[in-house]
Every structure is written in C-alpha cells, then in structure tokens.
Design an enzyme around this catalytic site. Structure first.
Site, short mmCIF file in Angstrom:
data_model
loop_
_atom_site.label_atom_id
_atom_site.label_comp_id
_atom_site.label_asym_id
_atom_site.label_seq_id
_atom_site.Cartn_x
_atom_site.Cartn_y
_atom_site.Cartn_z
N GLY A 1 39.75 40.06 31.08
CA GLY A 1 39.45 38.64 31.22
C GLY A 1 40.62 37.88 31.81
O GLY A 1 41.00 36.81 31.33
N GLY A 2 41.21 38.43 32.88
CA GLY A 2 42.38 37.80 33.50
C GLY A 2 42.08 36.47 34.17
O GLY A 2 42.94 35.59 34.25
N THR A 3 40.84 36.29 34.61
CA THR A 3 40.49 35.06 35.33
C THR A 3 40.68 33.83 34.44
O THR A 3 40.27 33.83 33.28
CB THR A 3 39.01 35.13 35.79
OG1 THR A 3 38.89 36.20 36.72
CG2 THR A 3 38.58 33.82 36.45
N ASN B 1 43.17 43.14 33.92
CA ASN B 1 41.86 43.30 34.54
C ASN B 1 41.40 41.97 35.11
O ASN B 1 41.47 40.93 34.44
CB ASN B 1 40.84 43.76 33.49
CG ASN B 1 40.98 45.21 33.16
OD1 ASN B 1 42.07 45.78 33.28
ND2 ASN B 1 39.91 45.84 32.73
N ASP C 1 35.88 51.21 34.28
CA ASP C 1 36.09 50.06 33.41
C ASP C 1 34.89 49.94 32.46
O ASP C 1 33.74 50.04 32.90
CB ASP C 1 36.22 48.82 34.31
CG ASP C 1 36.71 47.59 33.57
OD1 ASP C 1 37.31 47.74 32.49
OD2 ASP C 1 36.52 46.48 34.10
N HIS D 1 36.01 37.46 29.00
CA HIS D 1 35.58 37.88 30.34
C HIS D 1 34.84 36.74 31.03
O HIS D 1 34.07 36.03 30.40
CB HIS D 1 34.61 39.05 30.25
CG HIS D 1 35.23 40.33 29.81
ND1 HIS D 1 35.02 40.87 28.57
CD2 HIS D 1 36.05 41.19 30.44
CE1 HIS D 1 35.68 42.01 28.46
NE2 HIS D 1 36.31 42.24 29.59
P1 13P Z 1 37.58 38.54 34.52
O1 13P Z 1 36.26 38.72 35.21
O2 13P Z 1 37.54 37.42 33.51
O3 13P Z 1 38.71 38.40 35.48
O4 13P Z 1 37.82 39.85 33.66
C1 13P Z 1 37.76 41.10 34.30
C2 13P Z 1 37.79 42.20 33.29
O5 13P Z 1 38.31 42.04 32.20
C3 13P Z 1 37.19 43.48 33.66
O6 13P Z 1 37.25 44.41 32.64
#
Ligand code: 13P
Length: 395
Positions: free
Chosen positions: A210-212, A231, A82, A181
């Site tokens: 930046g799924g969080t 991700n 990644d 992210h």
């Molecule tokens: P988050 O930490 O916001 O979930 O994003 C993870 C990411 O995009 C890793 O490349």
C-alpha cells in the site's frame, strides 16, 4: 543476465538503508516503463505480479515476456508473485519463472496463517526461492478505492511477528502498521514505533504494502526502520489512467491513440519513487553482491528397450505432463535423435529454476513414481547430467 537472487537483493537494501521498489505490472506497457525507469536510475527493481490482478491479464502468457525482459536488463531484477493465495498458485508462479513468492494468508487466524505459510515455505525452499509472508492485515485492493474494500485493519504485533517468522521461516515480512492498499481517503497515520520494535526483534527485511499515498517523509521513516521493499501500484495505474482520460478528451480515437504516452508517465513515477527510496545508483553494488539467478538443465540421453515408437512417445507425453507440474520445473522437452544410428536415440531436457531443485525433484513422489513405473524399466541404457546455465553477464 541480471535476474538475481531476491534475498541477496533485499538483504543489501536492508543493510544499506534503502528500499527496492516492487512495482505491480498488469501489461507490457507497465513492464517496459518500470524497467526503463530502473535502467535510467541504475536501480535494482522487483517486477511484481499480483494474483488479485489475474483477471486483467493472462499470467501464463505474460510471464515469458517478463522473464525475457528481466534477462535483457542491465540492472538487477527479481520477479515476484504478489499476494499468492495458495500452494498451487505459488508452484505455478515458480514454474513460470518467478524467483520470489509472497504468501498472503494474512486474513486467516494466526495458527492457520502459520500453517499455510509454512507449507509454502517448505515447497519454495526446495526450489531455492525466498518467501515473503504477511502478518496483520492491510485492507483494500491495489488499484481500487480502499474504502470500497474495508476489511478491518489488524496491526502486526511484535510477539506474533517473532513467532510467525520463527515458525514459518519466511525471509521477508510484510507488516501492517497503518497503510492500506489502493486509494486512501485522508492522510494515513503510520505507527513507526511499532515498526521500529518489529525491525529490532526480527532483523530481516520488512515490506510495506500500500505504498500509494504516503508522504516523502513517511517513506523515509519507513526505510529508516527496516523497510527494504515497497509495494506500489495504484499511483502508477492512476497516472496511466489520467493520460488515457486526457487523450480521450482530445478526441483521440482507437486503442493506440488512447494509450499513447502512458509508458513515459509510468516511468516518471517509477523514477520519482526510486529517487525517494534511495535505490538509485545501487545496481552495480547489488550485481556484485547478489548471486545471479541461473537455471539448471537436467539432461538425460537414453535408449529404449521393450517399447515401440508409439509406446515411447506415450511415455514421453506422460513424463511431460507429470514432471512439468513438479515445483521448480520451468520446462520439460522430450526429443529424438535426427539420425537413427545415434548412440543415444532419445533425450529429456528438464529445466530447473535453481540447483536446489536437483534434490527436491529427485525425491518428489511424482517424479519417483514416473521414473520407477514408466521410465527406468525401459531405459536401462542412459546418461544423466545436471548442467548449470552459463551466461555472459554483459549480454
Ligand atoms: P498500492 O496500490 O496502494 O500502491 O499498493 C500496492 C501493493 O501493496 C501491492 O501489493
């Protein structure tokens, strides 16, 4: 051995309207928990290792465990670098066992981003490895407060995306449509219209970083518009952090007492994501469609003329040094026969990550120089054969 071709895995998700979770891992606890979550939901999964996290673990030490765990799983797995920052880190990741690579030169101007990405795609193609590029800029750092790493968000445009994909040949594209992210302050606003247009223009699996912090409905709309890989990291890290804080507040002492329970918590969050993103119960369909990821053993048995034993050992050491750095080489083993009267006294075993490496290795300038200057002149008598690994898919 359910390590599978990541392009096949994501093409299946893209064609069937679901997304595979790419969960960043920073320790063996994360590795176990992510795989347990995928196994319990019978979901394909991507084990993701972010270069921005290399300060927290030794990539070289962790990777053999990641590869072994992936091989032992019964659901399809891919191992992904990644946010790879350079050609060198992409080669290192491939040679340690990653079978997907992300090139992140998204903070560079478009021309530079295209140039750097194309260089890595060319190398990766020679290793049979699919590549994810990023266009537009998703600010922040996974696992940290986004607002501490502001950067300027740059949205992906349809025209630039079309040009970037055509000129670099990336297999998947990470797009910037409003995610950040890490932890966000406030609710993210996503530009779904832009995403729909990019999906229509490109027709390749799209990736969201930046799924969080996104809502269930936002995830659904992302997937409806071509996102096949999500991700995800910060929420896993925060969930683990809360467990440690709770353990500490109960006056737990020592490392094992403090981290007790983090695996179950990470697993539960992974399962929640898998259910939400539609990848549950897809494992068997992916295993049926996706090509298994099988290494190739490049085997040479040979005799030496014109070098004494010390000279032969020095030639082997030079070979191990030079050949192991060639893209797609997982391992170089040099050996000598136990019995002195063996028909062939010495052997090389060079493990390639993929059959494509047979050609790219043969033509690589470092291989040609070593072979022409050090090996072929002394090893006229030799047999060379490439073998592909055979593994029982039920093992
Ligand atoms: P988050 O930490 O916001 O979930 O994003 C993870 C990411 O995009 C890793 O490349």
């Amino acid at each position: 051995m359910p390590l599978v071709n990541m392009k096949d895995m994501l093409d299946h998700a893209h064609a069937n309207g679901y997304a595979v979770g790419a969960f960043d891992l920073v320790s063996l606890d994360f590795l176990d928990a992510i795989l347990r979550g995928a196994e319990s939901r019978r979901a394909p999964v991507i084990l993701s290792l972010a270069e921005s996290h290399f300060a927290y673990f030794n990539f070289q030490t962790l990777m053999p465990a990641v590869v072994a765990a992936a091989r032992h799983s019964t659901v399809p797995v891919a191992i992904h670098l990644d946010h790879g920052a350079s050609l060198d880190s992409a080669v290192q990741a491939i040679n340690l066992g990653c079978n997907g690579i992300m090139v992140d030169s998204s903070s560079a101007p478009l021309e530079e981003n295209i140039r750097l990405t194309r260089k890595i795609v060319t190398m990766a193609r020679g290793c049979g490895i699919p590549v994810e590029g990023e266009l537009g800029y998703v600010p922040g750092v996974e696992g940290e407060d986004a607002e501490r790493h502001p950067g300027e968000m740059a949205y992906t445009t349809v025209d630039e995306a079309r040009r970037y994909v055509a000129e670099t040949g990336v297999d998947f594209l990470a797009v910037s449509i409003g995610t950040v992210h890490g932890r966000m302050r406030g609710k993210p606003e996503l530009d779904f219209q832009r995403l729909a247009q990019i999906n229509q223009a490109l027709g390749i699996p799209l990736v969201i970083h930046g799924g969080t912090g996104l809502s269930d409905d936002q995830f659904r709309q992302l997937i409806d518009n071509g996102v096949a890989k999500i991700n995800y990291y910060t929420a896993l890290a925060d969930a683990a952090g809360r467990v440690i804080a709770a353990n500490a507040s109960r006056e737990a002492r020592g490392y094992t007492a403090l981290v007790a329970g983090i695996g179950d918590t990470i697993q539960a969050e992974v399962e929640r994501c898998i259910d939400l993103w539609g990848s549950a119960d897809r494992a068997d369909a992916v295993l049926e469609k996706a090509r298994p990821w099988r290494a190739v053993e490049h085997v040479i048995i040979y005799n030496v003329e014109g070098l004494d034993e010390a000279g032969t050992h020095a030639m082997m050491a030079e070979g191990r040094r030079v050949l192991s750095a060639i893209p797609g080489v997982l391992e170089v083993v040099t050996a000598e026969a136990l019995k002195e009267d063996a028909a062939y006294r010495y052997s090389w075993l060079v493990r390639f990550c993929h059959p494509a490496v047979v050609d790219s290795y043969r033509d690589h300038p470092d291989h040609m120089a070593f072979a022409d200057q050090h090996f072929r002149p002394v090893a006229g008598e030799r047999i060379s054969i490439d073998y592909q690994d055979v593994e029982d898919s039920s093992s």
